[in-house]
Design an enzyme around this catalytic site. Structure first.
Site, mmCIF file in Angstrom:
data_model
loop_
_atom_site.group_PDB
_atom_site.id
_atom_site.type_symbol
_atom_site.label_atom_id
_atom_site.label_comp_id
_atom_site.label_asym_id
_atom_site.label_seq_id
_atom_site.Cartn_x
_atom_site.Cartn_y
_atom_site.Cartn_z
ATOM 1 N N GLU A 81 -104.031 54.569 11.268
ATOM 2 C CA GLU A 81 -104.626 53.364 12.179
ATOM 3 C C GLU A 81 -104.770 54.013 13.677
ATOM 4 O O GLU A 81 -105.115 53.005 14.510
ATOM 5 C CB GLU A 81 -103.349 52.005 12.123
ATOM 6 C CG GLU A 81 -103.719 51.352 10.329
ATOM 7 C CD GLU A 81 -102.779 50.305 10.663
ATOM 8 O OE1 GLU A 81 -101.411 49.901 11.278
ATOM 9 O OE2 GLU A 81 -102.673 49.594 9.898
ATOM 10 N N GLU A 112 -93.003 63.111 -6.638
ATOM 11 C CA GLU A 112 -91.614 63.266 -5.530
ATOM 12 C C GLU A 112 -90.478 64.563 -6.086
ATOM 13 O O GLU A 112 -89.454 64.185 -4.641
ATOM 14 C CB GLU A 112 -90.780 62.130 -4.671
ATOM 15 C CG GLU A 112 -89.887 61.593 -6.362
ATOM 16 C CD GLU A 112 -89.491 60.258 -5.917
ATOM 17 O OE1 GLU A 112 -88.539 60.465 -6.029
ATOM 18 O OE2 GLU A 112 -90.033 59.426 -5.648
#
Length: 270
Positions: A81, A112
């Site tokens: 953004e 992960e």
């Protein structure tokens, strides 16, 4: 200090399946109300990290977010953004998720748990000493994130983190840790809830405060925003009208000519 994963502790609520929709929503909302107060307690930590990010960016550095699962996705959202909001290059703020782009939409099993992969992912961007890497992990124990920050520390790269447990291994690894302790989740262990909200609030603060410090906002306006749709073009036109004495059509023509609110205003009458 003994490390306790408060994000994993049992919910303060029992027998959720027996609650009405009204009670479910009310109780979730009550829990959510506590998150901004937890963020407030971490403001000094956030300030320290933002100040360092600004300092490094003024040297030509970039900001990286690394995370897994929800944490990784939140970093990518914040990074993605920045270009449309502040008109910066796509590679100034970069979000990286364990498991690669596939993991944005679909969980990648055991991604992960790879302690070496984050550094490999960062190295693809030619990371250097001017950059800052922020590891995001609600638990503060994610191997992917901890391993990435450890390698950054070894290579003289500034490190920060956002976690929701106090005294976690991740906090001890980061040079500039941010700990927002939100307590047990409404659904036990579901850290996409309060922890995720806390992380989003902190990310908003980091990127927005940094961009303002770098001059990407004038007054309170996004003068460098990308004009990527009709709504934003209209907003840009009205910003120009608020800064200089022109009509809507004149402001729109200036915007089309110069490509941004800032340039339109700066070049008026030149």
């Amino acid at each position: 200090m003994t490390f306790t994963r408060t994000t994993e502790q049992s919910s303060n609520y029992e027998q959720l399946e027996k609650m009405s929709v009204h009670d479910l929503l009310t109780n979730i909302n009550n829990e959510d109300k506590t998150v901004p107060l937890a963020v407030e307690k971490a403001l000094p930590q956030i300030e320290n990290l933002v100040s360092k990010v600004v300092e490094q960016m003024k040297k030509g550095g970039r900001l990286f977010y690394i995370g897994a699962g929800t944490s990784g996705r939140l970093g990518i959202v914040d990074a993605s953004e920045c270009p449309p909001t502040f008109g910066v290059p796509f590679d100034l703020v970069i979000g990286i998720i364990a498991g690669g782009d596939t993991a944005i939409r679909k969980a990648v099993e055991f991604a992960e748990d790879d302690k070496e992969q984050a550094w490999k992912d960062l190295s693809e961007w030619n990371i250097n000493e001017n950059d800052v890497v922020i590891g995001i992990a609600a638990s503060g124990t994610t191997p992917y994130v901890i391993g990435g920050l450890e390698k950054c520390n070894e290579n003289s790269i500034i490190t920060g983190c956002i976690t929701c447990n106090e005294g976690s291994p991740l906090s001890k690894t980061a040079q500039f840790p941010i700990e927002v302790v939100v307590g047990p989740e409404f659904v036990t262990g579901s850290s996409r809830m309060k922890a995720g909200t806390a992380q989003k609030l902190v990310l908003n603060m980091i990127s927005t405060a940094t961009m303002i410090q770098l001059g990407r906002v004038k007054g309170n306006k996004m003068v460098d925003m990308q004009l990527s749709n009709v709504k934003l073009i209209d907003r840009g036109v009205r910003m120009i009208m608020g800064e200089i004495p022109v009509s809507y059509d004149e402001a729109k023509a200036l915007l089309e000519k110069h490509g941004s609110v800032r340039k339109a205003v700066e070049n008026f009458n030149k």
